[in-house]
Design an enzyme around this catalytic site. Structure first.
Site, short mmCIF file in Angstrom:
data_model
loop_
_atom_site.label_atom_id
_atom_site.label_comp_id
_atom_site.label_asym_id
_atom_site.label_seq_id
_atom_site.Cartn_x
_atom_site.Cartn_y
_atom_site.Cartn_z
N GLY A 75 -46.67 -4.90 2.91
CA GLY A 75 -48.08 -4.83 3.28
C GLY A 75 -48.27 -5.04 4.76
O GLY A 75 -47.30 -5.05 5.53
N ASN A 76 -49.52 -5.20 5.16
CA ASN A 76 -49.81 -5.50 6.56
C ASN A 76 -51.00 -6.45 6.63
O ASN A 76 -51.60 -6.78 5.61
CB ASN A 76 -50.06 -4.21 7.35
CG ASN A 76 -51.25 -3.44 6.82
OD1 ASN A 76 -52.38 -3.90 6.92
ND2 ASN A 76 -50.98 -2.28 6.22
N ARG A 77 -51.35 -6.86 7.84
CA ARG A 77 -52.33 -7.95 7.99
C ARG A 77 -53.78 -7.49 8.00
O ARG A 77 -54.67 -8.30 8.23
CB ARG A 77 -52.00 -8.73 9.27
CG ARG A 77 -50.75 -9.57 9.13
CD ARG A 77 -50.38 -10.20 10.45
NE ARG A 77 -51.53 -10.85 11.07
CZ ARG A 77 -51.70 -10.96 12.39
NH1 ARG A 77 -50.82 -10.46 13.20
NH2 ARG A 77 -52.77 -11.56 12.87
#
Ligand code: CTP
Length: 404
Positions: free
Chosen positions: A212-214
């Site tokens: 995932g990412n932030r």
């Protein structure tokens, strides 16, 4: 498009004054609620001679209000009601009440609310023909019209006491439609269908882990909320639930929850042909695990080798299929932001690219503020100062509007 869509999520004060047509306001209330409005009924003492507050309380979004004074929990209900309303409707409006409103007299909760509001006002008069045609009533209405008040004229038909003539309250459906038109008129994006994507996609490794990412989705959510407030019919395709009051999410025509890049791709593509604008604010994963392990990968088996493959490029697919749509991309960069974004704008073939330096702590991921550079396909480059994502959303929507 649903012609009542502009009412969705709007706070509507429904004022009811004392005429025989007060019973028809029950139907106006019901239809407003059905259209998705948050309805707060306010009854004058005259209205209560014709119909009970309880009837409205049962159908509306909040209990009906009748008193200017004496409410311990809410000592100044008129200013609170007036300031928080998106629209005030008075249906039916008697000749007496119209005269009072024109003169600026505020001696009950409804007339005080009308003076305390900056929201648009819609009045549906109802009275006997002689009163309706009286010069005083017509002059009062003309003054109110000049002040920007919208009027739904009464119809001809049977009146109280068996008389027949002009003055009968307009049909409840016509009043609700007029209310929707007043709401839609306020928005400079009305009539536009806008798709906004938001949040970071999650690409599963196994049933419990993902790549995932932030991205928090805050920028995309602000864009969706503001576009809806400005009258657009908005589809929000998001990986993160929308926070805030329920009314906010109700103002958005459609909210689609997705997890992966593939799901976001399908959700956007299936709606693309009827859209006018697509804003790709989502941080879409560029790669995903080639296979998802059906079982949780066990630590005891040692570090796994995970092979990645590209996800579908949503923007590229949109560029290929576009006819009239305005396409807006976002670029999350950590170095040479302006140069990287200019290159991305060119290679992606979008109309507008919003670039942010996500290496800074007050801009980009997870925070409520952002500092971006907006680039357009005509070569325009605009460095915008640090501001809240809500304020920035309006600036980006202004730039989109310029392109249409
Ligand atoms: N985007 C997309 N589909 C993808 C990946 C990204 O539509 N599979 C969109 C994003 O929503 C964003 C724009 O493309 O609006 C740019 O995303 P970004 O990740 O910054 O660009 P990339 O092309 O992935 O370039 P890089 O990661 O190499 O910087």
């Amino acid at each position: 498009m649903n012609e009542l869509a502009a009412l969705r999520g709007r706070r509507v004060v429904l004022g009811v004054t004392g005429g025989i047509a007060a019973y028809k306001a029950v139907e106006v209330c019901r239809q407003l609620v059905e259209a998705g409005a948050h309805v707060i009924p306010v009854l004058t003492s005259g209205a209560q001679k014709f119909i009970g507050a309880l009837t409205f309380s049962a159908l509306a979004s909040e209990p009906a209000r009748t008193e200017l004074f004496g409410n311990k929990d809410d000592p100044i209900p008129h200013t609170r009601l007036g300031q928080s309303a998106d629209l005030v409707i008075v249906a039916p409006a008697t000749a007496r009440f119209i005269g009072k409103y024109r003169a600026g007299i505020s001696d009950d909760l409804l007339s005080a609310t009308l003076l305390a509001t900056r929201a648009p006002v819609l009045i549906a008069p109802a009275m006997h023909t002689e009163m309706w045609e009286h010069a005083a009533v017509q002059e009062n209405l003309e003054v109110l019209r000049q002040r920007g008040v919208s009027i739904v004229n009464p119809e001809s038909g049977r009146l109280a006491g068996g008389d027949y003539g002009e003055g009968r309250l307009a049909n409840p459906a016509a009043i609700v439609l007029a209310a929707a038109k007043v709401m839609a008129r306020g928005g400079d994006l009305s009539g536009l269908r806008v798709i906004v994507t938001a949040g970071g996609t999650r690409e599963p490794i196994d049933p419990v882990r993902f790549l995932g990412n932030r991205s928090s989705g805050k920028m995309g959510h602000a864009l969706a909320i503001n576009a809806a407030r400005r009258g657009a019919a908005v589809t929000l395709i998001t990986t993160n639930p929308l926070s805030g009051p329920e009314e906010t999410s109700r103002s958005i025509s459609e909210i689609v929850s997705v997890v992966t890049a593939q799901e976001m791709y399908e959700a956007v593509l299936s709606r693309f042909s009827s859209a006018d604008v697509v804003v790709m604010a989502a941080a879409v994963a560029d790669f995903r695990p080639k296979v998802m392990s059906p079982e949780k990968i066990k630590r005891s088996l040692g570090a796994p080798e995970i092979y990645l493959e590209p996800t579908p490029d949503i923007l590229a697919a949109l560029v290929e299929r576009r006819d009239r749509q305005v396409l807006v991309g976002f670029a999350a960069e950590t170095q040479d932001v302006a140069e990287q974004a200019a290159e991305k704008l060119r290679s992606k073939g979008v109309d507008l690219m919003v670039a942010n330096d996500v290496s800074q702590s007050d801009a980009g991921f997870e925070v409520d503020t952002n500092r971006v550079i907006v680039l357009d396909s005509a070569g325009g480059v605009e460095n915008l100062p640090l501001q809240t994502k809500t304020a920035l959303a309006d600036v980006i929507l202004d730039r989109i509007l310029n392109l249409i």
